[in-house]
Design an enzyme around this catalytic site. Structure first.
Site, PDB file in Angstrom:
ATOM      1  N   SER A  23      20.584  -4.884   9.913  1.00  0.00           N
ATOM      2  CA  SER A  23      20.399  -3.588   9.254  1.00  0.00           C
ATOM      3  C   SER A  23      21.494  -3.219   8.258  1.00  0.00           C
ATOM      4  O   SER A  23      21.390  -2.162   7.613  1.00  0.00           O
ATOM      5  CB  SER A  23      20.270  -2.479  10.308  1.00  0.00           C
ATOM      6  OG  SER A  23      19.001  -2.538  10.914  1.00  0.00           O
ATOM      7  N   LYS A  76      20.369  -2.226   4.848  1.00  0.00           N
ATOM      8  CA  LYS A  76      20.008  -0.855   4.447  1.00  0.00           C
ATOM      9  C   LYS A  76      21.028  -0.221   3.505  1.00  0.00           C
ATOM     10  O   LYS A  76      20.732   0.797   2.864  1.00  0.00           O
ATOM     11  CB  LYS A  76      19.802   0.004   5.691  1.00  0.00           C
ATOM     12  CG  LYS A  76      18.544  -0.392   6.448  1.00  0.00           C
ATOM     13  CD  LYS A  76      18.477   0.213   7.839  1.00  0.00           C
ATOM     14  CE  LYS A  76      17.192  -0.247   8.535  1.00  0.00           C
ATOM     15  NZ  LYS A  76      17.275  -0.218   9.992  1.00  0.00           N
ATOM     16  N   SER A 102      19.715   4.260  11.697  1.00  0.00           N
ATOM     17  CA  SER A 102      19.222   2.985  11.162  1.00  0.00           C
ATOM     18  C   SER A 102      17.707   2.909  11.207  1.00  0.00           C
ATOM     19  O   SER A 102      17.114   1.911  11.636  1.00  0.00           O
ATOM     20  CB  SER A 102      19.833   1.817  11.951  1.00  0.00           C
ATOM     21  OG  SER A 102      19.757   0.616  11.234  1.00  0.00           O
TER      22      SER A 102
END
Length: 299
Positions: free
Chosen positions: A71, A74, A133
């Site tokens: 993640s 992101k 997240s």
């Protein structure tokens, strides 16, 4: 009498000379040498830290080896959104069933618990993306800011924008095939590249404000026009509040990625920023980051 006194003086002077010589010989009067700074040993397979102001490299470990990013992807998702021309952070996005279905299809991926039919602002989606997240928030942003007549086309377009940003930054070891890090075999970067992406993103004041926020409560608009107060989103970054000067940036994890953390902190006017990829646990990724920052601040 005079001769005796003179003799005593000579003997005393000689003793001083001898004593001083002995001290010089043993180094007793010299300053103690500075202790050499030893680079830390980290559990992560890859690590990199640089001075964010000068871009000087301060620590490396397999810094240019391509790895899955989880993640931490992101960061680029947010960067692409925030780089859109004439961006309206208060524009509202209607949450689609496809976004929640995506979470279920991916084994209940990390999410912001967005409610289908709610209208959520771009700003709120960015908080939902970076704090808990949220892969649902990532999907909503990709759908909103990609181009095309179908959702699939818009998502593909958005990922294309992510890769263009990487190329524009001169990053030869970075490629994205997803908007959230749930890759399909071609989502990778390196500690050095991810650090450069984060450094670039941190130039944006909205991004900086979001990633240093510990908790955020969004008030969304329901289908019927009412107001929904969402459960607070908590930042997954373990350094906020536990490491003096921590100002961001983003965690990541996954079966392929291991435990990842892109981090930044400021002390005495000096900002260091870096990345750990493929650490062995959530505890170790935080420990790795702290060791690396301590080392970087000491240099």
């Amino acid at each position: 009498m005079k001769t005796g006194i003179k003799g005593v003086g000579v003997r005393r002077a000689a003793a001083v000379v001898i004593t001083t010589g002995a001290m010089l010989a043993t180094g007793a009067l010299t300053a103690a040498p500075a202790t050499a700074l030893t680079a830390p040993t980290i559990a992560a397979k890859g690590g990199y830290v640089m001075n964010n102001g000068t871009a000087k490299t301060l620590y490396t470990k397999a810094a240019d080896t391509r790895r899955s990013t989880g993640s931490t992807t992101k960061i680029m998702t947010a960067k692409v959104v925030l780089s859109q021309p004439n961006l309206n952070l208060d524009a509202k996005v209607t949450i689609q069933k496809a976004y929640s279905d995506y979470i279920v299809q991916n084994n209940w991926a990390s999410n912001a618990k967005l409610i289908v039919g709610d209208k959520v602002t771009v700003r709120q989606l960015l908080y939902g993306l970076m704090l808990p997240s949220g892969c649902d928030a990532a999907y909503a942003l990709a759908d909103k800011f990609g181009s095309g007549t179908t959702r699939a086309a818009r998502v593909k377009s958005f990922i294309g924008k992510m890769n263009k940003q990487a190329r524009d930054l001169g990053l030869a070891n970075t490629h994205f095939d997803s908007f959230d890090g749930i890759g399909r075999g071609a989502n990778y970067s390196t500690p050095r590249d991810l650090t450069k992406i984060a450094s670039s993103a941190m130039k944006n004041s909205t991004f900086r404000s979001i990633v240093k926020t510990k908790t955020y409560t969004a008030k969304t608009t329901t289908k019927t026009g009412g107001t929904r107060t969402m459960a607070p989103w908590t930042n997954t970054n373990p350094l906020l509040g536990t490491y003096t000067g921590a100002i961001g940036v983003k965690t990541g994890s996954g079966p392929e990625a291991g435990y990842c953390l892109v981090f930044a902190a400021t002390r005495d006017g000096k900002t260091v920023i870096g990345t750990v990829l493929a650490s062995t646990s959530s505890t170790n990724r935080a420990s790795d980051a702290k060791k690396m920052m301590n080392y970087a601040f000491a240099r």
